[in-house]
Design an enzyme around this catalytic site. Structure first.
Site, short mmCIF file in Angstrom:
data_model
loop_
_atom_site.label_atom_id
_atom_site.label_comp_id
_atom_site.label_asym_id
_atom_site.label_seq_id
_atom_site.Cartn_x
_atom_site.Cartn_y
_atom_site.Cartn_z
N LYS A 13 80.91 -37.99 -69.41
CA LYS A 13 80.59 -39.54 -69.79
C LYS A 13 81.32 -39.99 -70.51
CE LYS A 13 76.61 -37.90 -71.39
NZ LYS A 13 76.75 -36.31 -71.05
N ARG A 88 68.22 -41.00 -73.23
CA ARG A 88 68.20 -39.44 -72.91
C ARG A 88 66.56 -39.05 -72.49
NH1 ARG A 88 73.01 -37.78 -75.43
NH2 ARG A 88 73.38 -35.51 -75.03
N ARG A 127 86.04 -27.99 -74.52
CA ARG A 127 86.20 -29.15 -75.25
C ARG A 127 87.09 -29.39 -76.50
NH1 ARG A 127 81.56 -33.70 -74.65
NH2 ARG A 127 80.08 -32.14 -75.81
N ARG A 160 83.41 -28.99 -81.37
CA ARG A 160 82.26 -29.52 -82.08
C ARG A 160 81.35 -28.27 -82.19
NH1 ARG A 160 80.02 -33.97 -77.95
NH2 ARG A 160 78.33 -32.89 -78.37
N ARG A 171 71.01 -26.93 -75.04
CA ARG A 171 71.18 -28.37 -74.51
C ARG A 171 71.00 -28.65 -73.02
NH1 ARG A 171 76.89 -28.81 -76.68
NH2 ARG A 171 77.00 -31.09 -75.76
P1 ADP Z 1 76.97 -34.68 -74.90
O1 ADP Z 1 78.25 -35.73 -74.82
O2 ADP Z 1 77.58 -33.22 -75.03
O3 ADP Z 1 75.91 -34.82 -73.91
P2 ADP Z 1 76.28 -36.13 -77.32
O4 ADP Z 1 77.56 -36.52 -77.99
O5 ADP Z 1 75.93 -37.44 -76.27
O6 ADP Z 1 76.56 -34.89 -76.35
O7 ADP Z 1 75.12 -35.78 -78.25
C1 ADP Z 1 75.31 -34.94 -79.19
C2 ADP Z 1 73.77 -34.59 -79.83
O8 ADP Z 1 73.53 -35.69 -80.40
C3 ADP Z 1 72.71 -34.35 -78.76
O9 ADP Z 1 72.54 -32.84 -78.41
C4 ADP Z 1 71.58 -34.65 -79.52
O10 ADP Z 1 71.35 -33.76 -80.50
C5 ADP Z 1 72.08 -36.01 -80.31
N1 ADP Z 1 71.82 -37.29 -79.54
C6 ADP Z 1 72.81 -38.00 -78.80
N2 ADP Z 1 72.45 -38.83 -78.09
C7 ADP Z 1 70.86 -38.92 -78.07
C8 ADP Z 1 69.97 -39.61 -77.79
N3 ADP Z 1 70.05 -40.59 -76.80
N4 ADP Z 1 68.62 -39.24 -77.83
C9 ADP Z 1 68.39 -37.92 -78.78
N5 ADP Z 1 69.58 -37.36 -79.39
C10 ADP Z 1 70.56 -37.60 -79.06
P1 ADP Z 2 80.23 -35.55 -71.78
O1 ADP Z 2 80.44 -37.03 -72.73
O2 ADP Z 2 79.39 -36.07 -70.41
O3 ADP Z 2 79.57 -34.66 -72.73
P2 ADP Z 2 82.95 -35.05 -71.74
O4 ADP Z 2 83.63 -36.52 -71.11
O5 ADP Z 2 83.13 -34.93 -73.22
O6 ADP Z 2 81.48 -35.02 -71.32
O7 ADP Z 2 83.80 -34.08 -71.05
C1 ADP Z 2 83.53 -32.65 -71.49
C2 ADP Z 2 84.71 -31.99 -71.34
O8 ADP Z 2 85.39 -31.78 -69.98
C3 ADP Z 2 85.98 -32.46 -72.05
O9 ADP Z 2 86.81 -31.50 -72.37
C4 ADP Z 2 86.87 -33.18 -70.85
O10 ADP Z 2 88.30 -33.26 -71.05
C5 ADP Z 2 86.39 -32.35 -69.81
N1 ADP Z 2 86.42 -33.19 -68.35
C6 ADP Z 2 85.69 -34.26 -68.23
N2 ADP Z 2 85.68 -34.61 -66.75
C7 ADP Z 2 86.46 -33.64 -66.28
C8 ADP Z 2 86.47 -33.59 -64.87
N3 ADP Z 2 86.19 -34.37 -64.04
N4 ADP Z 2 87.16 -32.22 -64.49
C9 ADP Z 2 87.43 -31.35 -65.49
N5 ADP Z 2 87.26 -31.66 -66.65
C10 ADP Z 2 86.76 -32.67 -67.15
#
Ligand code: ADP
Ligand code: ADP
Ligand code: ZN
Length: 216
Positions: A13, A88, A127, A160, A171
């Protein structure tokens, strides 16, 4: 361009949001980034959110709904926005619908990134994020030119706290229980567009843009 990027942790994302904001000139609204910023600042909201985030759980709905409500009213959202990591939960999605309708706005689409669970764990474990500019990397799939150093600004790349194996599993469970119902929620609303998130990063981007052609 008013979009939601939906998908489990590690689906891509944040990576695709960065591409979309360049392309469409609209802001990315990442509740995860906003919450991590608040934790770093040590603000009251950050202090409240930290324990939930460290445990791999969700921050309470009223906190994140308040953040997004406020953010969507800023003038830079007039042309559109990319929501990344919000909503979410079903109550968050309902609250968003209320906020948008009171602002006289409609969502164009919800892009659902579909990725296998095994791939997600490998993505999250590798990541890395720039401590200075927030750019995202992966040690194997999107490596920086120099280990541990940001290509864009020379900043330090960090892992992170919640990208550790045990928290990753928690998660994923939270996603399955609380967030995955949103796929049907938005399908029923006629907004869902699914994209194969297993493709290489650039190809996922092309697939997303193909889904958005009608809205340009
Ligand atoms: P990822 O990209 O790995 O899915 P995020 O950066 O979006 O993780 O979120 C990291 C953490 O922040 C989540 O595990 C949660 O604890 C909190 N968080 C982020 N967005 C939301 C949301 N919309 N509702 C509740 N908690 C959230
Ligand atoms: P999210 O925001 O959904 O948690 P991220 O965009 O942070 O996910 O991506 C998670 C990890 O996977 C990052 O280290 C990113 O560089 C890698 N990544 C993202 N998209 C791809 C893909 N299509 N193929 C391989 N690795 C990816
Ligand atoms: Zn950087």
């Amino acid at each position: 361009m008013k979009l939601i990027l939906l998908g489990p942790p590690g689906a891509g994302k944040g990576t695709q949001a960065k591409m979309l904001i360049q392309r469409y000139g609209v802001p990315q609204i990442s509740t995860g980034d906003i919450l991590r910023g608040a934790v770093k600042e040590g603000s009251p909201m950050g202090l409240k959110a930290k324990s939930f985030m460290d445990a791999g759980g969700l921050v309470p709905d009223e906190v994140v709904v308040g953040i997004v409500e406020e953010r969507l009213q800023k003038p830079d959202c007039d042309k559109g926005f990319i929501l990344d990591g919000f909503p979410r939960t079903v109550p968050q999605a309902d609250a968003l619908a209320g906020t948008l309708s009171s602002l006289g706005k409609n969502l164009d689409a919800v892009i659902s990134l579909e990725v296998d669970i095994e791939a997600l764990v490998a993505r999250l474990a590798g990541r890395r994020t720039c401590d200075s500019c927030g750019a995202g990397y992966h040690v194997a799939y999107e490596p920086p030119a120099v280990d541990g150093v940001c290509d864009k600004c020379g900043g330090k790349l960090i892992q992170r706290d919640d990208d550790k194996e045990e928290t990753i599993r928690k998660r994923m469970a939270v996603y399955n229980e609380q967030t995955s119902p949103l796929v049907d929620y938005y399908r029923n609303a006629g907004l869902l567009r699914t994209v194969d998130g297993m493709l290489p990063i650039d190809e996922v981007g092309v697939a997303i843009l193909a889904q958005l052609k009608d809205f340009e």
